[in-house]
Every structure is written in C-alpha cells, then in structure tokens.
Design an enzyme around this catalytic site. Structure first.
Site, PDB file in Angstrom:
ATOM      1  N   TYR A 271       2.702  13.816   5.180  1.00  0.00           N
ATOM      2  CA  TYR A 271       3.097  12.837   4.164  1.00  0.00           C
ATOM      3  C   TYR A 271       4.099  13.516   3.252  1.00  0.00           C
ATOM      4  O   TYR A 271       3.736  14.273   2.369  1.00  0.00           O
ATOM      5  CB  TYR A 271       1.866  12.378   3.387  1.00  0.00           C
ATOM      6  CG  TYR A 271       2.180  11.472   2.221  1.00  0.00           C
ATOM      7  CD1 TYR A 271       2.690  10.190   2.417  1.00  0.00           C
ATOM      8  CD2 TYR A 271       1.955  11.887   0.907  1.00  0.00           C
ATOM      9  CE1 TYR A 271       2.982   9.362   1.351  1.00  0.00           C
ATOM     10  CE2 TYR A 271       2.244  11.060  -0.170  1.00  0.00           C
ATOM     11  CZ  TYR A 271       2.752   9.799   0.056  1.00  0.00           C
ATOM     12  OH  TYR A 271       3.036   8.983  -1.004  1.00  0.00           O
TER      13      TYR A 271
ATOM     14  N   TYR B  32       7.818   3.544   7.690  1.00  0.00           N
ATOM     15  CA  TYR B  32       7.014   4.240   6.670  1.00  0.00           C
ATOM     16  C   TYR B  32       5.541   3.913   6.880  1.00  0.00           C
ATOM     17  O   TYR B  32       5.144   2.736   6.923  1.00  0.00           O
ATOM     18  CB  TYR B  32       7.470   3.801   5.287  1.00  0.00           C
ATOM     19  CG  TYR B  32       7.021   4.712   4.168  1.00  0.00           C
ATOM     20  CD1 TYR B  32       7.822   5.778   3.758  1.00  0.00           C
ATOM     21  CD2 TYR B  32       5.815   4.501   3.517  1.00  0.00           C
ATOM     22  CE1 TYR B  32       7.423   6.604   2.720  1.00  0.00           C
ATOM     23  CE2 TYR B  32       5.409   5.330   2.475  1.00  0.00           C
ATOM     24  CZ  TYR B  32       6.219   6.385   2.079  1.00  0.00           C
ATOM     25  OH  TYR B  32       5.826   7.207   1.049  1.00  0.00           O
TER      26      TYR B  32
END
Lengths: 394, 439
Positions: free
Chosen positions: A347, A297
């Site tokens: 994102y 991430y």
C-alpha cells in the site's frame, strides 16, 4: 480534455524512471530517508542525476516537503513544486502536475514521490480519534461519534449498498483479492510474494467491517516510491523506452466528500472516477477496448469492481461477473494489478501502481501482458481522484 | 451452611398490607414514575392501582418471616452481607382498587449454589408470593379475599468483589470521539441538545440538505433554514464494525447505518436495541437519542414498524431514584443514601427494582393507552442505574393474539449497557388496534 473541451496535454510528457525502496512492515528509517532513496532509485532508473531535477511533486499527506527532499537528495534549484490533496487520490495527479509543468516549460525533469511508515508509524487503519473544527474536520466529523473511524468502515458503507443493489454476496469481492494475490505471488518485491490465496480462504477470513473481510483490505506498508517525468523528446534519449502520458486527469463529483460521500447518488458507483474516465477516454482517443492491462486502485476490493463499471469495461452491476473465473488475472479479460496491487504488493497510496504501468509498457513486469501498449492507472477511490492512460511511444 | 434446607419453607406467613390501597400512594407512585396514565387517577370506582405497584402494597407489612430471616442471618454471618434484586416476575389476576386490603403468603422457592457474578460471589434466593385482597372499605371480610396476583422475586445475597474485579464505574468509561463542531454546523448540535435532528432547507430552491453547509449545492444560495426531522426513516446502508473495536464502543461488533430520512436526507448513526443481523438495508427505523456521557448525546435509530414501540427516554435523576424507592416503600439505604451506598461498594445510589418495574409498566401503557390491561411483567436487571445517566426504553411485539393480547419484549439501556430486559403481557382494546398506526 477538460470537462468541456479537449486538452493539449496528451503525448507531451513521459514517465522515464521508476524507483522504490523495499516494502515492509518496519522500514527502520525515517520517512524522509525513504523518500530520498526512492527519488534516487527513480533517477538511477532513468539514467538521470539529482542535478537534472528542477521540479518535485508529492501528496499533501506526505510528511516530506519538496525542499527537504531536494536538500537531502542533492537536488539544487527548483522551478516547480506542488502537492496534491485527498490521500491516495493524489497519486496519478502528481504525474499530471509534472506533465503540465513539463509541457508548459515550467520545468524539465520532475520527480513525483510518496514515502511513509504507514505500518510501523501511524496506521490509517487504527482509526480517527479527533479532528479540528475546520471545514474538512467537520465533514469527517459527522461519522466519528457513531463509530465510522477507519477507511475500511467508510468503504464498507458504500460496498454494503452496492452488494445489496445488485444482490451480490460479499464473497464476490474475493475475485479481486484472489487476482491480486496471484499476481503478487510472482512478484519478489511484493509483501505477499509466493503467498497466493483461494476464494475459500477469502470467504473464511475474519470480518474487519462487514461486508469487508481481512482479505478485502490492503497491506499497510512502510516504503517509498518515486517516478520521473520529462518531455517525450528528452525521454527518447534516455535509458528506457518512454511510457508516454497519453492522458492525465483529475476528478471530483458533485457533492463530493473525501471518503464520506454517503449523502448523494445511490452509492453504487464512483462518480469522481466517472469524471476521470470521461476525460481520459476523450483526451487519449482510446476506450476500454484498447486497454491491455489496468492498475485499478485497490486499498479495498469493492471499489475495484465499481471502477470496472465506471470505466466501461462492463455494464453497471456486472463487474462481479466480469471478475469471476479469473477475469482480472493474467490471461483473463482484463489483467488488473499485475504487480499484486495494494492488496498484494504494498500500500503505497497508488504510486507503486504507476510504476507497474510503466513496467508493462517496457515489457519488464513479473506478470507481463504480451505486447502491452496501453495501460490505465487509477488513483485513490472514494476520494477526489485522478487517473492516467500510459502508452508505448510511437 | 445447609442452604438447601430452606427451599420450600415459608418466607412470609400471614402477611397483611399495612395500608388499604389508596389514592395518595398511587398518586405518589405515578408522580415518581412520571406515569400520566389517567386510569390510575380516575374518580371513584373507576380508578385502579398501577399493576407494577403490587409489591409496594406488601412492603412494611406485618407477617411472620422466621425462616427467611434465618436464611439471611446465616448468609450474613458467612460474609454475604450485600443484597441486590435481580429478577421480578409479576402476574396480575385482576386490578387492585382503592379501599382494598392486601393479604399475602410467600415461600422460599429456591436457593442457588454459590455463584460468581460481576458484583461478587453469592447466592440467588427466589421467593414466590401469592397476593389476595378484599374490599375492606366496603365492609368485606378477610375471608372474602380473592386472588390479585403472584410475585416471584429473586435476590442475590453476595460478598462484594474486590474493587479491581468490579466493572468500571460510570466515570471511568472510555469516551467516544467528540463531534466536530464549528459555526457552520453548530445549529445541528443545538438541535440534538433540544432533542431534534435538524437538517437544512434552502430558502431559494427548497432542496433539503445534510450534512450542514453554509450554501446549497443545488443552486448555490446561502439562504436557508433548519427543520426538524419527523424521525421516520429507513436503513439505506449499514456496516458492522468488528475491528478495531475502540473501547468506547464496547466489546461486541457494533452497527453503524446510513439512514435515509423521510425528508430525503441521509445521516450516519447507530441503530440501537437490535442485533446486527436484524438490521437490514430497507429496514424502517425511528429516531431516538442516546446519551453516552455527560457531554455526548447522539441521535440514534430504533427499529420501527407496527410491532415496535417508540423509544422512551427517562433521565436518571437522583430525584427519580429516591422518590421511586420511597413510593415503592423500599427504604434500603443504597437507594437513597449515597454515603452508605458507597460504603457498600456501589459508586452511588442506584435505582431499586420496583422503580424499574414501574417504569416498564409506564412505558407499555404510554404506548397502549389507558384502557389496556397489563397481565404480567417479568424483568431481569443487568447493569445498575446510577444518577446522571439516562434510561432508554425500546420494545417490540413478539406475539399478537386475536383477543388483543400482546406479548412485548422490552429493554432499557443506559450508558453502562442493558439495565433491564423483560417480557410484558398486555391485553389491549382490539378495536383501537394498538400499535398498528405507529409506523
């Protein structure tokens, strides 16, 4: 495995479909429309139809209720619906929820989705204005009057201590950004397709919140991503080779907060991901040496370095060296975020990373790692979080 | 206008202070400034006047001011009707004692070219005054007067800017996000209102904790009490926020720190009075408080260490502003009459430079103790100080001489920004090692 003993989830379910909208700065349509499109795309990819779906999972932060997505997507009765909290920390946990539902027979086909207009609508990076006086609001409220209002500012406060502890320059964060952008440059779906960057460009980009520069921060995005989960048995009858969920785990550390865990430990690690790592390695029987590629991430670069350490790919304080000289790039020690990550592709609160993990196992990534058979995927960092080990079938 | 012609001409000729240096005026000054230095109120020959009162003894004097008055008239005729003091530099050759008569002469040192400022367009006029005194009460004659000090004073004679060009007033200022308060952490904010940074301590296992929670993470007990932090701490981590910059946080990047307190808890707060590059992880800091608007007061931290003065907070009451003006014999209406101040373009009355100067002197001697000797104070004013705000002083030692001579950099900030910055030279009793023990 759970924190104390092995679990029985591994190898029971698989990801069989992935689907996304385009990733943009302005989708021109509602978040609900994006969610429905992503769900349909994932079902098409799996060779399934809305009529096959009996479970839906999303984030508590998602604005699209399971029932409304079902209503608009042509999905009928639902026997399982669930939402996970803590922002991007929910990403891999949606798949864990789906796998648990499938493994227990609570549902047969579960779609996990996340869709938002995070760029053209409300941008997280615009900063908090106020919070309700709930326990959650109070926890966040300590940092607001002094002016820590954005995700970048919360991450930066951790990153500053990490860099200080290991006597590193903020320039080392550039290794993460350069790797992501190199991968994105080869990905037509990526926001930064054909736009790689250099370490010098990273180091020259403007400060957002010192020690974070513009090129340490992800690309706020409009879009939707969905993945379809079903049992391994049913998966074997479907269009693509199954991406088997070898392990799935959530994790929260002691004295955990959501983005503001400033008051515990030494701020050089991500204890919640340590909790996830222990479970993933214990349950899958795999270790860092077995992982062919990882999706870590990356809403901001510093936490990618800390994850490498939490998962044992390198020792504490050595991630910057691990990442140097193309260590995270295709052909490097551990190719990371081969889709371009959230810095390069989009994102999408981590859901697009799960899709990339599946593509690597199918052999269909734009930056394919040869014979990839085990992939680590992680969810939001700095928050209670989750992770997956996906493996090839058999 | 040929303003250059005034340069070098006398400003005041044969000035004579109207009153002998006297205990009542000193006492009024000290009361107005909140200055409790016993050196100023000691009995008999021991007492001396606060050095920053130097100009006050010259106010309302006799003396010929022909050239200065002509300069003022010329500027007023040209439309530069308003005046504000911007700089005050005083050097003190010796203390002034009760019973002395002040004599002074001053020159017009310079008149600037026309300048555009935030207040409006105008001219900076600098005068330089030599002050002498003799002990008239003891029978000395004017001819026996010896130098007391010099006083350089700069004013801006200006035409007020149109309202639209003027900086925002106190009330229009954008506000910071509000604290999030509920029953679990109300005690913390009550502490802030009382001037304390309170953390919790578990009654069962003794673990100190922050943030506030109704139970202990170490043992689960719900019994606790609040304690006030000593105020000592160090920077554990810090960031500099560049983007976005919410309007309430100003126009320059600002520093937010995670401070580890001596009591082993951490808090997030601003470090104020220091440039971002001077705030490093590990830097010692000391707790202070800063008021941002009528509702919001926050704990803040100042750089600490032997070379740092502890912060001083001075509430800017209407009483302080008016009594300071009167104690310094400054009857300019903008310092005591809100209606007339507004008519001249200010949102309210504002503090006169002599009061600011007096507060700077007080701040320094509060720290050094009464046996220190202030040798000079040089200040420059920035934003005005209006009633309802708060002045927060911080300071540091920039030079330390072997003879006990210290050079201090002092700043006073309020909600609008830096109100005063300046340099104070002070000689301290070296045997007391002033400041060495304040870490």
């Amino acid at each position: 495995m759970s924190l104390h003993r092995a679990d029985t989830l591994g190898g029971r379910a698989a990801v069989v479909g992935i689907g996304a909208t385009e990733f943009s700065k302005d989708s021109g349509r509602s978040e609900l429309k994006l969610a429905v499109e992503a769900v349909h795309a994932a079902l098409d990819d799996a060779g399934l139809t809305p009529a096959d779906v009996d479970g839906l999972v999303t984030f508590t932060m998602d604005s699209n209720p399971e029932i409304t997505v079902a209503q608009a997507a042509g999905i009928g009765e639902l026997s399982f619906f669930s939402r996970i909290h803590y922002g991007g920390g929910a990403a891999c946990a949606t798949v864990q929820q789906a796998a648990m539902a499938v493994a227990t027979g609570v549902a047969e086909v579960v779609v996990c989705y996340r869709a938002f207009n995070e760029r053209s609508g409300h941008r997280f990076g615009s900063g908090l204005q106020s919070r309700q006086p709930s326990a959650e609001g109070v926890a966040m409220g300590w940092t607001m009057p002094p002016g820590l209002l954005t995700p970048a500012s919360w991450v930066a406060l951790h990153a500053a201590r990490y860099l200080h502890t290991y006597r590193l320059s903020p320039d080392v964060l550039g290794h993460v950004a350069v790797a992501d952008r190199r991968h994105a440059a080869a990905n037509p779906a990526a926001y930064f397709y054909q736009r790689p960057i250099t370490l010098a460009e990273h180091a020259a980009s403007r400060w957002i919140v010192e020690p974070l520069r513009l090129l340490d921060c992800c690309q706020e995005t409009d879009g939707g991503q969905a993945v379809v989960v079903t049992s391994v048995e049913r998966a074997r009858e479907l269009r693509h080779a199954p991406a088997v969920i070898a392990a799935a785990a959530q994790g929260a550390g002691r004295a955990q907060e959501a983005m503001t865990s400033f008051y515990r430990d030494d701020l050089t690690g991500l204890p919640e991901l340590g909790v996830v790592a222990r479970q993933l390695w214990g349950s899958s029987g795999l270790g860092p040496q077995d992982i062919d590629t990882a999706v870590l991430y990356d809403h901001f670069t510093p936490f990618v370095l800390m994850q490498l350490e939490e998962f044992g790919f390198c020792a504490r304080g050595e991630a910057a060296d691990f990442a140097a000289d193309g260590g995270l790039e295709l052909g490097g020690r551990l190719p990371v975020n081969t889709h371009g990550g959230q810095l390069g592709e989009a994102y999408l609160h981590g859901m697009n990373g799960i899709a990339e993990g599946v593509r690597q196992l199918r052999g269909s990534s734009v930056n394919q790692v040869a014979d990839a058979s085990a992939v680590l995927v992680t969810a939001g960092t700095g928050v209670p979080t989750s992770g997956l080990v996906l493996t090839a079938d058999g | 206008m040929n303003l250059e012609a005034y340069q070098g001409l006398p400003s005041t000729v044969a000035g004579v202070g109207p009153d002998l240096v006297n205990a009542p005026m000193i006492r009024h000054w000290c009361e107005a400034m909140g200055d409790a230095n016993p050196a100023y109120t000691a009995a008999g020959a021991e007492a001396f006047a606060p050095p920053a009162m130097l100009q006050a003894w010259t106010m309302g004097s006799s003396g010929r001011r022909g050239h200065f008055n002509a300069l003022m008239r010329e500027l007023e005729t040209a439309g530069f009707a308003s005046v504000v003091a911007t700089d005050c530099e005083q050097q003190y050759a010796r203390p002034l004692r009760i019973g002395e008569r002040v004599l002074f002469e001053s020159d017009i040192e310079s008149v600037s070219a026309e300048k555009r400022t935030a207040l409006g367009t105008g001219y900076f006029i600098t005068t330089r005054m030599d002050v002498r005194a003799y002990d008239e009460a003891a029978g000395e004659k004017p001819g026996e007067a010896t130098p007391v000090g010099t006083h350089r004073f700069r004013i801006l004679k200006f035409r007020p800017a149109e309202r639209a060009e003027r900086p925002q007033g106190v009330d229009a200022k954008p506000r910071r996000p509000r604290p999030v308060v509920n029953r679990d952490n109300a005690g913390y904010w009550e502490g802030v209102a009382a001037g304390e940074l309170r953390f919790q301590r578990c009654d069962a296992c003794g673990t100190a904790r922050f943030p506030w929670l109704p139970g202990c993470n170490a043992c689960g007990s719900d019994r606790w009490h609040a304690e006030a932090a000593s105020g000592a701490g160090e920077v554990y981590s810090k960031v500099v926020v560049h983007h976005p910059l919410p309007p309430a946080f100003g126009t320059k990047p600002y520093t937010v720190a995670l401070v580890e307190l001596a009591e082993d808890v951490r808090v997030v707060a601003n470090v104020v009075g220091a440039a971002p590059e001077d705030i490093a992880i590990g830097t010692p800091v000391r707790l202070g408080f800063q008021r941002y608007d009528e509702e919001l007061e926050l704990p803040v931290f100042h750089l600490a260490g032997p070379d740092r003065l502890p912060p001083l907070r001075v509430p800017l009451t209407r009483t302080l502003i008016v009594s300071g003006a009167i104690a310094s014999r400054d009857y300019q209406d903008v310092h005591h009459d809100a209606e007339l101040a507004r008519a001249k373009g200010a949102p309210d009355i504002f503090m006169n430079i002599l009061t600011t100067n007096g507060l700077v002197g007080r701040y320094v001697t509060d720290w050094t103790g009464p046996d220190a000797r202030i040798e000079s104070i040089a200040i420059r004013l920035g934003v005005p100080a209006y009633p309802g705000d708060e002045l927060q002083f911080s300071g540091e030692v920039t030079e330390r001489g072997e003879d006990g001579r210290l050079v201090l950099a002092v700043r006073g900030t309020n909600r609008l920004g830096v109100h005063v910055s300046g340099t104070v030279t002070v000689t301290v009793n070296v045997t007391r090692k002033v400041g060495r023990a304040t870490t």
